[in-house]
Structure formats: C-alpha cells, structure tokens
Write a protein that holds these residues in place. Structure first.
Motif, mmCIF file in Angstrom:
data_model
loop_
_atom_site.group_PDB
_atom_site.id
_atom_site.type_symbol
_atom_site.label_atom_id
_atom_site.label_comp_id
_atom_site.label_asym_id
_atom_site.label_seq_id
_atom_site.Cartn_x
_atom_site.Cartn_y
_atom_site.Cartn_z
ATOM 1 N N ASN A 68 -2.723 -3.107 3.390
ATOM 2 C CA ASN A 68 -1.908 -4.218 2.895
ATOM 3 C C ASN A 68 -1.121 -4.917 4.001
ATOM 4 O OD1 ASN A 68 0.677 -2.754 3.212
ATOM 5 N ND2 ASN A 68 -0.027 -1.540 1.485
ATOM 6 N N TYR A 87 -2.292 -10.307 1.299
ATOM 7 C CA TYR A 87 -3.219 -9.221 0.953
ATOM 8 C C TYR A 87 -3.567 -9.161 -0.534
ATOM 9 C CZ TYR A 87 -5.077 -4.510 0.295
ATOM 10 O OH TYR A 87 -5.852 -3.435 -0.063
ATOM 11 N N ARG A 90 -7.342 -9.248 -1.576
ATOM 12 C CA ARG A 90 -7.932 -8.108 -2.294
ATOM 13 C C ARG A 90 -8.601 -8.570 -3.584
ATOM 14 N NH1 ARG A 90 -3.109 -4.934 -4.016
ATOM 15 N NH2 ARG A 90 -3.073 -6.511 -5.644
ATOM 16 N N ASP A 129 -8.588 -1.834 -3.689
ATOM 17 C CA ASP A 129 -7.320 -1.540 -3.029
ATOM 18 C C ASP A 129 -7.240 -0.072 -2.589
ATOM 19 O OD1 ASP A 129 -4.775 -1.869 -2.063
ATOM 20 O OD2 ASP A 129 -3.805 -1.990 -4.019
#
Length: 423
Positions: free
Chosen positions: A4, A10, A14, A407
C-alpha cells in the motif's frame, strides 16, 4: 515497504486490478466456456492465460502432460456397482444360509473401500490405467529478480472446471452431505458386518440364521437405495463455467504480475511466479505434474507456493493449513506469511481445514519438492450452492472479495520480499 506504500492511490489501483481479473474471467467464460480437464476448451483457457502472462513476465511457458479425466470420480459408479452387488449377495447368503458368500460380500466392500481411500482420500492415480488418456496443460510466468535470486514466491490458481454436482445444485449441503455421508456409512457398515458375521460363523455356524443377521440383511438392502442414488452424484454432460472455482485464483495471480509490470516494480532478490494449472478437478494432476517437472530446479532457493482457490465469499476468507480431507498439513511458515500479509491488508484471516476434498497446495506439499505451500480461499465450506454447479458463472462474481484477495496477496508478496519467512 508495504504494497500500500508502493504506488500512489493504492486503493484505486488495487481496485483496477480486481476489475481486470473480473473482466478477464467474464471473457474466458463467454468466449471459451467450460473447461473440463483434457478438453480443447481447457487448452484454450490456458493459452489465453499464457498470452496475458506474456504482457507482464520475463518468461512464459506452457507444459503438457497426460491425464485420465474419467478416473478421479470413476470410483463413484464403480463403488455403486460393487456395493449394490455386495448388499444383494449378503442378503442371499443370509436367506439361503451360504456362509462363503459373506466372504464375497466382504471382498467387494473391501475393494470399494480401497478405491475410495486411494482415489478420493489420498488422490492416488489408482484407476487411471483403466481410463482413456487425454492431454492437459499448465502455464506459468516468471518475473525475475533484479539482482541475485535469493527467494521465490508462486501465486497459483487452476484453470479447469468441474462436472456439475447434482446434489449440490438441487439441495446444497442439506442434500449433498447426507448423500455422501450415507454412502460412506453404508460401505463401512457392510464391511464391518461381513467381518463380524464371518468370525461369528467360524465359531457358531448357526449364527448365520440368527435374527441379528436377518435384520442386517434387510438394512443392507435399504442401503442399495442410497448407493443407487449416489450414482447420480455428478452430471458428466454438464461442465460448469467455473468462474469462481477457479478463474478467480488464476486471474488474481496474473493481476499480481500485471501490478508489478505496470508500476515498474522489480524486487532485488525475490523472483515472482504466477502458475495456472490444469486438471485440478480430477485429482490435482496439474500441480503434481508441475512439481514433478520443476520441483528440483525450484529447490535452488527458498520457494513459497500460495494456492488461491474460489475467491467468492468475503466472510469466509481463510488460510487452509490442513488439506486433503485433513490428511495433509501445509507448511506452517508459509501459512503464517499469508496470515501476516492479511493483517497488513486489514484482515484477521482464520486458519481452517479442507475437511472434504483438496487443493493444489496439498499436491505441492506432498510432492517432497521442498516448496513450502499454503492455501488461501474464500468460499462457504458448507459447501456453497454454486460450488461445482451451473450457478458458478461470470454473473456470480463478488468484486469485493476479489479486491480483498488481490490486496492480501500483494501485501503477502511485499512482506515476503522484505522479511522472507521470518515474519
């Protein structure tokens, strides 16, 4: 550095790769369709994934290997036949007081148990030699380290899809569990009763005419209904899309590689691989072949395998540290790595057991290749009603779960690059 922290914005980045995975799954389902082991559709699916890997990997290869797709679940119709005949012979033996027939009944039950234990419980290739041969494929892509390779991590999903499980579709766990459980009870009950009666009759031949044996013979006739019902367990003419199980695992693995490529991230000492196996649904054959072909070369440095399977049910995300119907223990260090990666991503992932069936991680663990394997999945183990049914379509994806999985995998990857297995 954490995943991250590796790129700006991010969360949106993602999400972009989760959307990529979902779009790719829909494309495969619409343009290629169901992909049973050894079929042209499975091969096309693997080739499509290989082309995607070529956009983000330094080296991409496709391996082929022989499989016998009808063997893995072939024990079901064989067991139905064996146990139906065994139950009938038991009844005849009791009705006409022919003690030697109990030996025949016991032998048939023992043969049935042998195939169940070897094929289903331990995923051995017992029946393969009797079944037609086909060709299946794996594909894998490698993103090399910038410097000396000191460690390696493999993210993997399987590209093939299953025949439909009728009981799961029509009744879910309320039907499939009683049918499986009832059939196993019937097999064991028959074998135990045969052995007990054989022993008793060797002491007292008159025991064959006892009320107890008479009652057991009628119970076994009743089990024939369950055995015959089990013959409808799967529909060989309906192959499911397998959008969740397990295109989600394949394209999450590929999304990780694309994230690295698109953001120009190359680890100094960590090599990253994405592996898409074939023939998982017929006994983990693709993972077995990968370890057989490449296990020795991958033993040059510490290698971790993270199997991704059925990333659909957000509330059931878990690390499976026990696999293959609880008979295989996946590597504790690899499992802890994924757990810590999950924590960084904001999830406290529980450890769970594959209580019925197996994942590719179990094949890697059993291969003795030295690769340390863990399994990550997100599926209601009840099982979910879409599991191995026509409901497992591209319209039944859950983007939230796919994004969370991306993630977790990225944080696991960055953590591994930073600390190895010392987490």
């Amino acid at each position: 550095m954490k995943a991250n922290e590796s790129v700006k914005n991010y969360p949106s980045t993602r999400r972009m790769y989760a959307n990529y995975a979902a779009r790719s799954i829909k494309k495969v389902c619409k343009e290629i369709g169901p992909r049973f082991s050894g079929t042209e559709q499975e091969k096309k699916g693997i080739e499509f994934m290989a082309e995607e890997l070529k956009t983000c990997c330094d080296d991409v290869k496709i391996d082929s290997y022989a499989v016998h797709p009808k063997a893995f679940l072939g024990w079901i119709p064989l067991s139905v036949a064996l146990m139906t005949v065994s139950s009938i012979i038991f009844f005849i033996a009791q009705y006409f007081t022919i003690v030697p027939l109990f030996y025949v009944s016991a032998a048939l039950a023992a043969i049935c148990l042998f195939f169940i234990i070897t094929e289903f419980l331990f995923y051995r290739e017992t029946l393969d030699v009797f079944m037609p041969k086909k060709t299946s494929h794996n594909t894998y892509g490698v993103r090399k380290a910038a410097g000396e390779t000191k460690r390696r991590i493999i993210f993997s999903g399987h590209a093939d899809s299953s025949m439909e499980w009728r009981f799961t579709y029509y009744g879910g766990p309320k039907l499939v569990i009683p049918m499986i459980g009832g059939s196993f009870v019937g097999v064991i009950f028959t074998a135990v009763c045969d052995i007990v009666i054989i022993i008793k009759c060797s002491i007292d031949p008159a025991f064959v005419s006892s009320t107890a044996v008479d009652v057991i013979s009628y119970i076994l006739l009743g089990f024939i209904v369950i055995f015959l019902g089990a013959s409808f367990f799967y529909d060989k003419n309906r192959i499911v899309e397998g959008a969740n199980d397990n295109l989600t695992g394949c394209f999450t693995s590929i999304a990780i590689m694309k994230f690295l490529q698109d953001n120009d991230i190359r680890f100094e000492n960590t090599e990253v691989m994405a592996l898409c196996t074939g023939s998982e649904e017929i006994g983990l054959r693709g993972a077995k072949d990968f370890c057989k072909k490449h296990g020795e070369e991958l033993s040059d440095v510490e290698t971790v395998f993270v199997g991704l399977d059925t990333l659909r049910d957000f509330d059931y995300m878990a690390i499976y540290n026990k696999d293959m119907t609880s008979t295989v223990k996946n590597n504790p260090e690899a499992c802890k790595l994924v757990k810590e990666g999950g924590k960084i991503a904001g999830y406290d992932l529980p450890y769970k057991t594959v209580s019925l069936g197996a994942s590719d991680a179990a094949a890697v663990t059993k291969s003795k290749s030295g690769i340390k394997a863990a399994s990550f999945a997100a599926m209601d183990p009840a099982p979910a009603r879409y599991y191995h049914t026509r409901l497992d379509t591209h319209e039944n994806l859950d983007l939230k779960t796919i994004e969370a999985s991306v993630d977790i995998c990225l944080e696991t990857l960055f953590l591994y690059d930073e600390k190895g297995l010392n987490v």
